[in-house]
Design an enzyme around this catalytic site. Sequence first.
Site, PDB file in Angstrom:
ATOM      1  N   ASP A   1      73.370 -22.834  98.783  1.00 18.20           N
ATOM      2  CA  ASP A   1      72.465 -23.098  97.664  1.00 18.20           C
ATOM      3  C   ASP A   1      72.929 -22.346  96.421  1.00 18.20           C
ATOM      4  O   ASP A   1      73.543 -21.287  96.549  1.00 18.20           O
ATOM      5  CB  ASP A   1      71.118 -22.506  98.088  1.00 18.20           C
ATOM      6  CG  ASP A   1      69.955 -23.257  97.543  1.00 18.20           C
ATOM      7  OD1 ASP A   1      69.853 -24.440  97.848  1.00 18.20           O
ATOM      8  OD2 ASP A   1      69.146 -22.629  96.823  1.00 18.20           O
TER       9      ASP A   1
ATOM     10  N   MET B   1      60.240 -21.024  88.734  1.00 13.24           N
ATOM     11  CA  MET B   1      60.641 -22.326  88.191  1.00 13.24           C
ATOM     12  C   MET B   1      59.802 -22.694  86.966  1.00 13.24           C
ATOM     13  O   MET B   1      59.514 -23.866  86.748  1.00 13.24           O
ATOM     14  CB  MET B   1      60.477 -23.429  89.262  1.00 13.24           C
ATOM     15  CG  MET B   1      61.395 -23.266  90.434  1.00 13.24           C
ATOM     16  SD  MET B   1      61.161 -24.560  91.675  1.00 13.24           S
ATOM     17  CE  MET B   1      59.785 -23.909  92.587  1.00 13.24           C
TER      18      MET B   1
ATOM     19  N   LYS C   1      72.663 -26.732  92.685  1.00 16.83           N
ATOM     20  CA  LYS C   1      72.448 -27.561  91.506  1.00 16.83           C
ATOM     21  C   LYS C   1      72.981 -26.885  90.259  1.00 16.83           C
ATOM     22  O   LYS C   1      72.341 -26.870  89.229  1.00 16.83           O
ATOM     23  CB  LYS C   1      70.949 -27.841  91.355  1.00 16.83           C
ATOM     24  CG  LYS C   1      70.446 -28.733  92.462  1.00 16.83           C
ATOM     25  CD  LYS C   1      68.975 -28.991  92.283  1.00 16.83           C
ATOM     26  CE  LYS C   1      68.422 -29.627  93.537  1.00 16.83           C
ATOM     27  NZ  LYS C   1      67.031 -29.270  93.765  1.00 16.83           N
TER      28      LYS C   1
HETATM   29  N1  SAH Z   1      63.128 -19.674  97.905  1.00 16.89           N
HETATM   30  C1  SAH Z   1      63.309 -18.933  96.682  1.00 16.89           C
HETATM   31  C2  SAH Z   1      62.674 -19.635  95.501  1.00 16.89           C
HETATM   32  C3  SAH Z   1      63.280 -20.977  95.185  1.00 16.89           C
HETATM   33  S1  SAH Z   1      62.605 -21.685  93.751  1.00 16.89           S
HETATM   34  C4  SAH Z   1      62.783 -17.521  96.853  1.00 16.89           C
HETATM   35  O1  SAH Z   1      62.070 -17.212  97.812  1.00 16.89           O
HETATM   36  O2  SAH Z   1      63.155 -16.689  96.013  1.00 16.89           O
HETATM   37  C5  SAH Z   1      63.808 -21.219  92.536  1.00 16.89           C
HETATM   38  C6  SAH Z   1      63.209 -20.252  91.552  1.00 16.89           C
HETATM   39  O3  SAH Z   1      63.235 -18.932  92.062  1.00 16.89           O
HETATM   40  C7  SAH Z   1      63.949 -20.155  90.251  1.00 16.89           C
HETATM   41  O4  SAH Z   1      63.659 -21.224  89.369  1.00 16.89           O
HETATM   42  C8  SAH Z   1      63.446 -18.847  89.722  1.00 16.89           C
HETATM   43  O5  SAH Z   1      62.136 -18.956  89.219  1.00 16.89           O
HETATM   44  C9  SAH Z   1      63.364 -18.031  90.991  1.00 16.89           C
HETATM   45  N2  SAH Z   1      64.578 -17.204  91.216  1.00 16.89           N
HETATM   46  C10 SAH Z   1      65.328 -17.210  92.328  1.00 16.89           C
HETATM   47  N3  SAH Z   1      66.329 -16.318  92.224  1.00 16.89           N
HETATM   48  C11 SAH Z   1      66.190 -15.727  91.018  1.00 16.89           C
HETATM   49  C12 SAH Z   1      66.906 -14.721  90.326  1.00 16.89           C
HETATM   50  N4  SAH Z   1      67.962 -14.106  90.858  1.00 16.89           N
HETATM   51  N5  SAH Z   1      66.473 -14.356  89.101  1.00 16.89           N
HETATM   52  C13 SAH Z   1      65.405 -14.938  88.544  1.00 16.89           C
HETATM   53  N6  SAH Z   1      64.693 -15.893  89.144  1.00 16.89           N
HETATM   54  C14 SAH Z   1      65.066 -16.291  90.374  1.00 16.89           C
END
Ligand code: SAH
Length: 336
Positions: free
Chosen positions: A116, A251, A137
Site C-alpha cells: 500500500d 482523509m 495510489k
Molecule cells: N488504515 C490506516 C488509515 C487509512 S486511511 C491507519 O490505520 O492509519 C488513509 C488516511 O490515513 C490518510 O488520508 C491520512 O488521513 C491518514 N494517514 C495515514 N498515514 C499518515 C501519515 N503518515 N501522515 C499523515 N496522515 C496519515
Amino acid sequence: MSPVRPPLPPLPPLSPRAFASFDEAHGGAIAAASAGLSTVQAASSVSSADGLTHAPDTGSDRIGSYVFPGIGVIEPAPEGTKPGTVYLVGGGPGSVELLTLKAVQCLSSADVVLLDHLAPQDIASFAPNTQIIEVGKNPGKHVVPQSHIQQLILALALSGKTVVRLKGGDPFVFGRGAEELDACTAAGIECHVVPGVSSAIAVPAAASIPVTMRKVSHMFTVLSGHSALNDADLDALAATLRAGGTGVLLMGVRTLGSTVAGLLARGLDDYTPMATIERGYSEDQRVTVTVLGAAERDCAQVQAPAITVFGEVVRYARDDQQRLLAEVSDYVKDHS
Ligand code: SAH
C-alpha cells in the site's frame, strides 16, 4: 447504591455478512463461495466477473492463469495443492521503525507482498526473497483498483503463495481489511489479520499531541473525511468537542473547509484549537497548529496524507506550537 440494571434483551441471531453490498466485481466469487462451491470454482467466478483476462478453461474446475494489468500472469497451483495463506498486515504510519515484530516476521516469510502507498516502502531488507507489488495510489503510478487487489490476493493465494497485504496503519481502520478478510473466508483461503499502529493515534503523537489526556480529554472520535461530513457526522464531532473530547479526522484534507465551516455553524468556538499533521513520521512531516477561526488561512496549503486533530489536547503540543497557537489566537481576535 447503584441502580439495578434491567437484564439485557437477547441478541438477535447473527446473520451472514451482507455480501451484496460488496464491489460488484467481487459478487461472483462470494456468491459462489457462499453457495458452498469449491475454492477453485469460487475463484473462477471472480475472474470472469471483472474484465480481467484469464486463460482458457483447463477443462476441470481449476482456475486458469490470471493476467493482471501491469502485473503479469499468475498461474494456478497444480491440482491438489493447498492454497497459500494470506496475512493482512498493518504496516503503521509509514516509518519502518513502527512496523511490529509480527509484521516483520510475516514479511520475511512471504512469497509476495502487495504494498500500500501509506505503508512503509523500504521493506526490501525484511523481505529479501519476496516479490513486492505496489498496489498503492501514488499519483502518477499504476493504480490497482480495490476489486482487482482482492482478486489478486485470491489468485496469488490459490496459486499456492503466502501473501502479505501490507497496509498503512491498521488494516481495520479505514483500511478495507474486513472486506479482504471476508473475500478470503468466502473463497476458503486461510487469512490472518495482524494489527498495526494506526495513524489515527500515532500521527497526532508525531506532533506530541495526545488524543486523550487526564483532566483534558477523556474520549476521542475518529472520522473519515473522504466524503464531506454529513449533518449527523458534524453533530457527533461537535458533541465530542463540546463534551471535552478530541476529534481525529482522516482523509479529510479535501473536505476540511466544509468540516470547519460545519463546526463553526454548530456554535463551536472560533478559538477551538486544531492541528494538521502532514506526512507524519516522514522527513518532510509538517505540523500546522491553528484554531477553527483561522483554519481557512492556515490550512490552505495542507496536502494529503494528513490528519487533523480538533480539541483542547492540541494545546499540549510542543512548545513551538504553543507559540503558534498564541499567534493565531491574536489573528482571530483581530478578524472577528
Ligand atoms: N488504515 C490506516 C488509515 C487509512 S486511511 C491507519 O490505520 O492509519 C488513509 C488516511 O490515513 C490518510 O488520508 C491520512 O488521513 C491518514 N494517514 C495515514 N498515514 C499518515 C501519515 N503518515 N501522515 C499523515 N496522515 C496519515
